[in-house]
Design a protein around this motif. Structure first.
Motif: not given
Length: 255
Positions: A41-49, A51-57
């Motif tokens: 969900l689009n709140i703080g550290a849980f937002c997709a941006e 989470v996506q940065s971790t997935l890209m790593r």
């Protein structure tokens, strides 16, 4: 954490929640999944941006972005660095809720402990905030089922999808196998997290309801995810089924 460990933890958490989905079918393994649908969900550290940065790593590469307005979702499609499962990262937009329910969901998230905001295993370690009470869950569920799901589950794998062709079978045969295991599939788009493109035939199988303890000590049986089967409508297409999953009209430009 390496990508293989992340996927293993993600799958183990999923099967722990839905043991009936892991033992009945020898093909239902994380390694065989066509896609994994993750919700946040689009709140703080849980937002997709974030989470996506971790997935890209981990080597995933965003290839498409989709707006599912009637579900309050923005979905990013991420390609794996190999022939493994694609990821669909759905970010619930809390602005889709009324002010009262948005504030209730925000209040839950605000009770997350600082250590639970951090780490690459955010999607694998369970709900990071306290369980809501039953009344809060019911109110969220009546207004938006995905908000209610996130309230009791946190950012997590919602369901895995399997491509019948890659499993060497067909949808009807696998559907009969699922029915024998007591899982009834639905073609109702509202049963799934997102609408599915007409380029695919699909079935979504809600998981068996689990008894969950809510704040206050009461327990209620809730279905918290499921499994999906997909099969291409047209033979000979070169794209992976995951690339064809979401309707073309929902696609957005990636900034």
């Amino acid at each position: 954490m390496q990508r293989e460990e992340f996927l293993q933890q993600l799958w183990l958490d999923y099967i722990h929640l839905h043991p009936e989905l892991g033992g009945e079918h020898p093909w239902a393994r994380g390694d065989d999944a066509e896609y994994l649908a993750i919700l946040t969900l689009n709140i703080g550290a849980f937002c997709a941006e974030a989470v996506q940065s971790t997935l890209m790593r981990f080597g995933y590469r965003p290839t498409g972005r989709f707006a599912i307005v009637d579900r309050g979702l923005l979905v990013t499609l991420l390609a794996p660095p190999d022939d493994g499962a694609w990821l669909l990262l759905g970010e619930f937009q809390t602005g889709a809720l009324t002010r009262e329910h948005r504030q209730r969901l925000q209040a839950l998230v605000d009770r997350t402990q600082p250590q639970d905001y951090r780490g690459q295993n955010l999607l694998c370690r369970g709900r990071p905030w306290p369980m809501p009470d039953w009344a809060t869950y019911q109110g969220l569920e009546a207004e938006h089922p995905l908000a209610a799901w996130l309230a009791i589950m946190g950012p997590r794998l919602h369901h895995a999808g399997f491509d019948c062709d890659r499993l060497g079978s067909d949808l009807n045969s696998l559907d009969r196998s699922m029915q024998r295991a007591g899982l009834l599939g639905s073609i109702d788009p509202m049963q799934n997290v997102f609408p599915v493109s007409p380029l695919l035939n699909y079935r979504f199988y809600p998981a068996c309801a689990q008894r969950l303890p809510f704040a206050g000590g009461d327990e209620h049986r809730i279905s918290t995810g499921g499994i999906a089967l997909v099969q291409k409508s047209l033979a000979g297409t070169h794209e992976r089924a995951a690339e064809l999953l979401l309707p073309h009209h929902t696609r957005c430009e990636i900034a």
